[in-house]
Design a protein around this motif. Structure first.
Motif, PDB file in Angstrom:
ATOM      1  N   ARG A 102       0.760  -1.329  -0.025  1.00  0.00           N
ATOM      2  CA  ARG A 102       0.022   0.005   0.133  1.00  0.00           C
ATOM      3  C   ARG A 102       0.901   1.208   0.066  1.00  0.00           C
ATOM      4  NH1 ARG A 102      -5.442  -0.414   1.539  1.00  0.00           N
ATOM      5  NH2 ARG A 102      -5.256   1.302   2.701  1.00  0.00           N
ATOM      6  N   VAL A 103       0.473   2.191  -0.948  1.00  0.00           N
ATOM      7  CA  VAL A 103       1.282   3.398  -0.834  1.00  0.00           C
ATOM      8  C   VAL A 103       0.641   4.381   0.388  1.00  0.00           C
ATOM      9  CG1 VAL A 103       1.374   3.283  -3.467  1.00  0.00           C
ATOM     10  CG2 VAL A 103      -0.433   4.477  -2.337  1.00  0.00           C
ATOM     11  N   PRO A 104       1.686   4.996   0.658  1.00  0.00           N
ATOM     12  CA  PRO A 104       1.188   6.130   1.790  1.00  0.00           C
ATOM     13  C   PRO A 104       0.135   6.600   1.801  1.00  0.00           C
ATOM     14  CG  PRO A 104       3.537   6.207   1.112  1.00  0.00           C
ATOM     15  CD  PRO A 104       3.081   5.587   0.238  1.00  0.00           C
ATOM     16  N   VAL A 105      -0.585   6.855   2.896  1.00  0.00           N
ATOM     17  CA  VAL A 105      -2.088   7.619   2.584  1.00  0.00           C
ATOM     18  C   VAL A 105      -2.007   8.929   1.972  1.00  0.00           C
ATOM     19  CG1 VAL A 105      -1.876   8.707   4.838  1.00  0.00           C
ATOM     20  CG2 VAL A 105      -4.234   8.369   3.810  1.00  0.00           C
ATOM     21  N   TRP A 106      -0.984   9.533   2.138  1.00  0.00           N
ATOM     22  CA  TRP A 106      -0.902  11.041   1.696  1.00  0.00           C
ATOM     23  C   TRP A 106      -0.674  11.107   0.077  1.00  0.00           C
ATOM     24  CZ3 TRP A 106       2.804   9.203   5.004  1.00  0.00           C
ATOM     25  CH2 TRP A 106       4.058   8.811   4.658  1.00  0.00           C
ATOM     26  N   GLN A 107      -0.201   9.880  -0.326  1.00  0.00           N
ATOM     27  CA  GLN A 107      -0.136   9.654  -1.827  1.00  0.00           C
ATOM     28  C   GLN A 107      -1.415   9.052  -2.310  1.00  0.00           C
ATOM     29  OE1 GLN A 107       3.208   7.558  -2.960  1.00  0.00           O
ATOM     30  NE2 GLN A 107       4.794   8.840  -1.867  1.00  0.00           N
ATOM     31  N   ARG A 108      -1.873   8.006  -1.563  1.00  0.00           N
ATOM     32  CA  ARG A 108      -3.255   7.510  -2.022  1.00  0.00           C
ATOM     33  C   ARG A 108      -4.429   8.273  -2.164  1.00  0.00           C
ATOM     34  NH1 ARG A 108      -2.800   4.084   1.820  1.00  0.00           N
ATOM     35  NH2 ARG A 108      -4.526   4.388   3.102  1.00  0.00           N
ATOM     36  N   VAL A 109      -4.544   9.132  -1.123  1.00  0.00           N
ATOM     37  CA  VAL A 109      -5.841   9.925  -0.931  1.00  0.00           C
ATOM     38  C   VAL A 109      -5.774  11.082  -2.225  1.00  0.00           C
ATOM     39  CG1 VAL A 109      -7.179  11.370   0.013  1.00  0.00           C
ATOM     40  CG2 VAL A 109      -6.330   9.711   1.389  1.00  0.00           C
ATOM     41  N   PRO A 110      -4.766  11.699  -2.418  1.00  0.00           N
ATOM     42  CA  PRO A 110      -4.837  12.581  -3.509  1.00  0.00           C
ATOM     43  C   PRO A 110      -4.755  11.917  -4.937  1.00  0.00           C
ATOM     44  CG  PRO A 110      -3.082  13.387  -2.376  1.00  0.00           C
ATOM     45  CD  PRO A 110      -3.520  11.835  -1.655  1.00  0.00           C
ATOM     46  N   ALA A 111      -4.252  10.642  -5.206  1.00  0.00           N
ATOM     47  CA  ALA A 111      -4.523   9.957  -6.354  1.00  0.00           C
ATOM     48  C   ALA A 111      -6.012   9.457  -6.715  1.00  0.00           C
ATOM     49  CB  ALA A 111      -3.451   8.696  -6.235  1.00  0.00           C
ATOM     50  N   ALA A 112      -6.363   8.995  -5.754  1.00  0.00           N
ATOM     51  CA  ALA A 112      -7.894   8.800  -5.809  1.00  0.00           C
ATOM     52  C   ALA A 112      -9.000   9.844  -5.994  1.00  0.00           C
ATOM     53  CB  ALA A 112      -8.251   8.005  -4.483  1.00  0.00           C
ATOM     54  N   MET A 113      -8.622  10.742  -5.444  1.00  0.00           N
ATOM     55  CA  MET A 113      -9.328  12.106  -5.692  1.00  0.00           C
ATOM     56  C   MET A 113      -9.287  12.509  -7.220  1.00  0.00           C
ATOM     57  SD  MET A 113     -11.361  12.921  -3.174  1.00  0.00           S
ATOM     58  CE  MET A 113     -11.843  14.418  -3.727  1.00  0.00           C
ATOM     59  N   GLY A 114      -8.053  12.417  -7.766  1.00  0.00           N
ATOM     60  CA  GLY A 114      -7.615  12.887  -8.877  1.00  0.00           C
ATOM     61  C   GLY A 114      -8.321  12.008  -9.959  1.00  0.00           C
ATOM     62  N   GLU A 115      -8.328  10.471  -9.659  1.00  0.00           N
ATOM     63  CA  GLU A 115      -8.915   9.737 -10.652  1.00  0.00           C
ATOM     64  C   GLU A 115     -10.453   9.760 -10.816  1.00  0.00           C
ATOM     65  OE1 GLU A 115      -9.310   4.911 -11.013  1.00  0.00           O
ATOM     66  OE2 GLU A 115      -8.185   5.846  -9.479  1.00  0.00           O
ATOM     67  N   LYS A 116     -11.065  10.170  -9.476  1.00  0.00           N
ATOM     68  CA  LYS A 116     -12.527  10.418  -9.538  1.00  0.00           C
ATOM     69  C   LYS A 116     -12.862  11.886 -10.399  1.00  0.00           C
ATOM     70  CE  LYS A 116     -13.544   8.335  -5.132  1.00  0.00           C
ATOM     71  NZ  LYS A 116     -14.512   7.096  -5.955  1.00  0.00           N
ATOM     72  N   VAL A 117     -12.108  12.648 -10.289  1.00  0.00           N
ATOM     73  CA  VAL A 117     -12.256  14.136 -10.934  1.00  0.00           C
ATOM     74  C   VAL A 117     -11.890  13.797 -12.286  1.00  0.00           C
ATOM     75  CG1 VAL A 117     -11.385  16.383 -11.364  1.00  0.00           C
ATOM     76  CG2 VAL A 117     -11.643  15.527  -8.750  1.00  0.00           C
ATOM     77  N   PHE A 118     -11.064  12.940 -12.681  1.00  0.00           N
ATOM     78  CA  PHE A 118     -10.870  12.615 -14.253  1.00  0.00           C
ATOM     79  C   PHE A 118     -11.863  12.059 -14.916  1.00  0.00           C
ATOM     80  CE2 PHE A 118      -8.922   9.966 -17.481  1.00  0.00           C
ATOM     81  CZ  PHE A 118      -8.428  11.337 -18.428  1.00  0.00           C
ATOM     82  N   ASN A 119     -12.527  10.955 -14.008  1.00  0.00           N
ATOM     83  CA  ASN A 119     -13.632   9.928 -14.592  1.00  0.00           C
ATOM     84  C   ASN A 119     -14.916  10.920 -14.435  1.00  0.00           C
ATOM     85  OD1 ASN A 119     -11.941   7.912 -14.700  1.00  0.00           O
ATOM     86  ND2 ASN A 119     -12.313   7.256 -12.879  1.00  0.00           N
TER      87      ASN A 119
END
Length: 371
Positions: A102-119
């Motif tokens: 698992r990647v660190p939470v400070w990387q995982r949360v922004p990445a998930a948010m970016g993916e949702k915004v992109f989708n």
């Protein structure tokens, strides 16, 4: 031909014990001796596979498990057995963690948010395309009014409106009671219990009557729209309609949109009236304000534009609820789990949109002097 697996423990002549396996060591046969093999508690130096006629992955796994359990070597394995054992050695052992890194939470949360915004762009394009199809359907039915599905419209008006009267009436009545009772408690600190009439009348006609009705209709009818249309998509009824030349938008979506938009006006007004009656009951019981006097005071203290505000909001909220339910129903594809997922999304998105639009309405009407 013996199709069962056997084993024996033999002395190799040097004082060491060997476990000799024989017969087919397959998934269909190894279960017969697995418990006995697991119960062996004496030390073993080697596991002999020379007499094993056939072996598969399960058999090789049993042999490897025994070798690790007793720290024994495997001898006389055939070429096939050797390949299976090497494959098992290359795979993860029982002690290896199966959890992915698992990647660190400070990387995982922004990445998930970016993916949702992109989708989100796909969702926006889908909504715009759906609205376009609805507008085209309305335009076509306006040119050919004889093709409008009036029976479906009447049926949906019955389901959305008439069938909802009991639950919305009970909800509104209780809300009126709560507003009057709590409002009277707070106003009594200033000796202004009579202003409870103003509180109940304005807040129910302007805000809560229509808003709570929209939330109830979203949970009741919006979810039904998504589930009904989604199930028809799964059973290919929607495709069958297209095959015989019928438009699903005109036959399924538009009657629901028109019915929900129109009935929200009636349900919103009905909810406000019942809430006022609930407040009048509390006024009679707890405040000493006669029931009819309470209702007469409503006419005096509630400005007419409060009624207009509620009646303007109602069809907009009904349109939002119907569009959310029908849109998510039309997006169902794949399996039955998607029906539940889209039904939930229809309710959540409709309630969220209704509350956001209500906030915009509050600011707008305040700016034009209807605050």
């Amino acid at each position: 031909m013996d199709m069962s697996a056997h084993f024996s423990i033999e002395d190799d002549g040097s004082g060491e014990s060997w476990l000799v396996l024989s017969g087919p060591l397959l998934v269909s046969t190894v279960g017969q001796i697995d418990e006995e093999l697991a119960a062996i508690d004496q030390p073993l130096a080697a596991i002999d596979l020379a007499q094993v006629e056939e072996i598969d992955t399960v058999g090789a796994w049993v042999a490897r498990r025994l070798s690790r359990q007793h720290d024994a070597r495997i001898v006389h394995a055939s070429d096939k057995a050797q390949r299976l054992l090497e494959a098992l050695d290359g795979a993860q052992s029982d002690e290896t963690s199966l959890r992915p890194p698992r990647v660190p939470v400070w990387q995982r949360v922004p990445a998930a948010m970016g993916e949702k915004v992109f989708n989100a762009r796909t969702g926006i394009l889908g909504v715009v395309a759906f609205l376009g199809r609805v507008l085209i359907g309305f335009a076509r039915l306006a040119r050919h009014p004889g093709e409008f599905p009036y029976r479906a419209l009447v049926r949906q008006m019955e389901l959305v409106g008439v069938a909802a009267l009991p639950i919305i009436g009970l909800m509104s009545f209780l809300i009126g009671i709560v507003i009057a009772q709590q409002g009277a408690v707070q106003l009594s600190q200033f000796g202004a219990e009579t202003l409870t009439v103003n509180l109940v009348g304005r807040i129910t006609l302007r805000e809560l009557g229509v808003l709570m009705t929209a939330i109830m209709v979203a949970g009741r009818s919006g979810s039904a729209f998504a589930a009904q249309i989604g199930t028809m998509k799964l059973t290919e009824e929607v495709d069958a309609m297209r095959t015989i030349g019928l438009s699903p938008i005109e036959r399924l979506v538009i009657p629901r949109i028109v019915a929900c938009t129109f009935m929200m006006v009636l349900l919103g007004f009905y909810a406000s009236v019942v809430a006022i009656i609930g407040g009048a009951v509390i006024g009679q019981v707890s405040l000493g304000i006669p029931f009819l006097t309470f209702l007469e005071r409503i006419q005096e203290v509630v400005p007419m534009y409060d009624v207009y505000v509620g009646m303007i909001k109602a069809p907009v909220f009904g349109l939002i609820v119907a569009l959310a339910g029908c849109y998510h129903g039309m997006q169902v594809a794949g399996n039955s789990e998607e029906v539940g997922k889209r039904t939930t999304m229809a309710v959540v998105s409709a309630i969220f949109a209704v509350i956001v639009i209500d906030a915009f309405f509050a600011v707008f009407f305040t700016e034009i002097g209807w605050g």
